[in-house]
Scaffold this active site. Structure first.
Site, PDB file in Angstrom:
ATOM      1  N   LYS A  68     -35.866 -76.252 -24.150  1.00 14.17           N
ATOM      2  CA  LYS A  68     -35.976 -77.726 -24.156  1.00 14.17           C
ATOM      3  C   LYS A  68     -34.595 -78.390 -24.239  1.00 14.17           C
ATOM      4  O   LYS A  68     -34.310 -79.331 -23.518  1.00 14.17           O
ATOM      5  CB  LYS A  68     -36.787 -78.225 -25.366  1.00 14.17           C
ATOM      6  N   ARG A 106     -44.137 -84.083 -32.395  1.00 11.54           N
ATOM      7  CA  ARG A 106     -44.489 -82.693 -32.705  1.00 11.54           C
ATOM      8  C   ARG A 106     -45.945 -82.571 -33.149  1.00 11.54           C
ATOM      9  O   ARG A 106     -46.403 -81.485 -33.451  1.00 11.54           O
ATOM     10  CB  ARG A 106     -43.629 -82.167 -33.855  1.00 11.54           C
ATOM     11  N   ARG A 114     -29.497 -67.188 -29.904  1.00 14.58           N
ATOM     12  CA  ARG A 114     -28.982 -68.540 -29.641  1.00 14.58           C
ATOM     13  C   ARG A 114     -27.761 -68.849 -30.509  1.00 14.58           C
ATOM     14  O   ARG A 114     -27.750 -68.570 -31.696  1.00 14.58           O
ATOM     15  CB  ARG A 114     -30.101 -69.548 -29.924  1.00 14.58           C
ATOM     16  N   ARG A 146     -27.766 -71.441 -35.932  1.00 15.79           N
ATOM     17  CA  ARG A 146     -28.517 -72.345 -36.805  1.00 15.79           C
ATOM     18  C   ARG A 146     -29.133 -71.543 -37.946  1.00 15.79           C
ATOM     19  O   ARG A 146     -29.623 -70.434 -37.729  1.00 15.79           O
ATOM     20  CB  ARG A 146     -29.644 -73.017 -36.011  1.00 15.79           C
ATOM     21  N   ARG A 197     -42.351 -71.333 -37.486  1.00 17.28           N
ATOM     22  CA  ARG A 197     -42.187 -72.439 -36.528  1.00 17.28           C
ATOM     23  C   ARG A 197     -43.096 -72.247 -35.316  1.00 17.28           C
ATOM     24  O   ARG A 197     -43.686 -73.196 -34.802  1.00 17.28           O
ATOM     25  CB  ARG A 197     -40.730 -72.538 -36.072  1.00 17.28           C
TER      26      ARG A 197
HETATM   27  P1  AMP Z   1     -35.642 -78.219 -33.482  1.00 19.02           P
HETATM   28  O1  AMP Z   1     -34.160 -78.366 -33.435  1.00 19.02           O
HETATM   29  O2  AMP Z   1     -36.335 -79.169 -32.542  1.00 19.02           O
HETATM   30  O3  AMP Z   1     -36.078 -76.791 -33.289  1.00 19.02           O
HETATM   31  O4  AMP Z   1     -36.116 -78.640 -34.942  1.00 19.02           O
HETATM   32  C1  AMP Z   1     -35.677 -77.938 -36.086  1.00 19.02           C
HETATM   33  C2  AMP Z   1     -36.513 -78.346 -37.285  1.00 19.02           C
HETATM   34  O5  AMP Z   1     -36.385 -79.756 -37.539  1.00 19.02           O
HETATM   35  C3  AMP Z   1     -38.024 -78.120 -37.140  1.00 19.02           C
HETATM   36  O6  AMP Z   1     -38.382 -76.777 -37.428  1.00 19.02           O
HETATM   37  C4  AMP Z   1     -38.553 -79.111 -38.161  1.00 19.02           C
HETATM   38  O7  AMP Z   1     -38.387 -78.633 -39.482  1.00 19.02           O
HETATM   39  C5  AMP Z   1     -37.612 -80.304 -37.987  1.00 19.02           C
HETATM   40  N1  AMP Z   1     -38.108 -81.245 -36.956  1.00 19.02           N
HETATM   41  C6  AMP Z   1     -37.545 -81.508 -35.738  1.00 19.02           C
HETATM   42  N2  AMP Z   1     -38.260 -82.433 -35.064  1.00 19.02           N
HETATM   43  C7  AMP Z   1     -39.306 -82.774 -35.869  1.00 19.02           C
HETATM   44  C8  AMP Z   1     -40.412 -83.664 -35.730  1.00 19.02           C
HETATM   45  N3  AMP Z   1     -40.602 -84.389 -34.608  1.00 19.02           N
HETATM   46  N4  AMP Z   1     -41.272 -83.756 -36.773  1.00 19.02           N
HETATM   47  C9  AMP Z   1     -41.105 -83.047 -37.904  1.00 19.02           C
HETATM   48  N5  AMP Z   1     -40.098 -82.159 -38.078  1.00 19.02           N
HETATM   49  C10 AMP Z   1     -39.198 -82.015 -37.087  1.00 19.02           C
END
Ligand code: AMP
Length: 226
Positions: free
Chosen positions: A13, A88, A127, A162, A174
């Site tokens: 993404k 999400r 990653r 990360r 996740r």
């Molecule tokens: P990502 O970088 O998109 O993989 O997001 C990393 C983490 O941020 C996720 O595992 C969640 O803990 C939090 N997170 C990101 N976007 C959201 C969202 N829209 N709603 C809730 N938590 C989020």
């Protein structure tokens, strides 16, 4: 134009959103990146978000939705925006519709990325991201390694992993949460007629950049850039 990225972690993404953002001149609004920036700066938002992110759980909607609404009000997001990581869950998707409706806008395109599960886990573990917040380029140690180990090709900053990418239990959590909470959005947007599903796979050789190129070819004709 509002574009959304859907898809489990590790499907690409961020890569697709980054390319679209660069070519279209619209911001890539990544909720994960906003949380990570706040965590690094140890703001109250960051401290709160970390409680959930470190376990691979979703940050509560009461925190996430207003944060996105504020970001969408900023000047640079008025012509177009690429939302990466939001919504999400169904409640967030419904809230987003309300936020956009108030501005006379709507979700125009949802890019739903899928990948074979075995490829996803390997990709997340491999990653690495650029630590420079203004750059944030993503690499993959096997598919798309940097020219010099540990250093970003674009800006020379250090590459990092990360925190939530190194813990296999958090990764699995996740992915489970994605299936349970986020997957229903595929049906939600399919019914609205805005869903475009694309499979990213090393096996077939169709990668994020191929998807981004095809989408750009299609939408560039319909929109005014800049
Ligand atoms: P990502 O970088 O998109 O993989 O997001 C990393 C983490 O941020 C996720 O595992 C969640 O803990 C939090 N997170 C990101 N976007 C959201 C969202 N829209 N709603 C809730 N938590 C989020």
């Amino acid at each position: 134009m509002v574009i959304l990225m859907l898809g489990a972690q590790g499907t690409g993404k961020g890569t697709v959103a980054g390319l679209l953002s660069e070519k279209l001149g619209w911001p890539q609004i990544s909720t994960g990146d906003i949380f990570r920036k706040n965590m690094k700066e140890e703001t109250p938002l960051g401290v709160e978000a970390n409680k959930y992110m470190s376990k691979g759980e979703l940050v509560p909607d009461e925190i996430t939705v207003p944060m996105v609404a504020n970001r969408l009000n900023e000047e640079d997001a008025q012509a177009g925006a690429i939302l990466d990581g939001f919504p999400r869950n169904l409640a967030q998707a419904e809230k987003l519709d309300e936020i956009l409706q108030e501005k006379g806008k709507k979700v125009d395109l949802v890019i739903n990325l899928t990948s074979p599960k075995n490829e996803i886990i390997t990709r997340i573990l491999n990653r690495r991201v650029c630590s420079n917040q203004a750059c944030k380029t993503t690499y993959n140690l096997t598919m798309h390694p940097p020219k010099k180990e540990g250093i970003c090709d674009k800006c020379g900053a250090e590459l990092v992993q990360r925190g939530d990418d190194s813990d296999e239990a958090a990764i699995q959590n996740r992915l489970n949460i994605y299936d349970e909470k986020t997957l229903p959005l595929v049906e939600f947007y399919s019914q609205k007629g805005v869903l475009r599903t694309e499979e990213i796979s090393e096996k077939t050789g169709r990668l994020g950049k191929d998807v981004a190129e095809d989408i750009l070819k299609e939408i560039k004709g319909d929109i005014k850039i800049g």
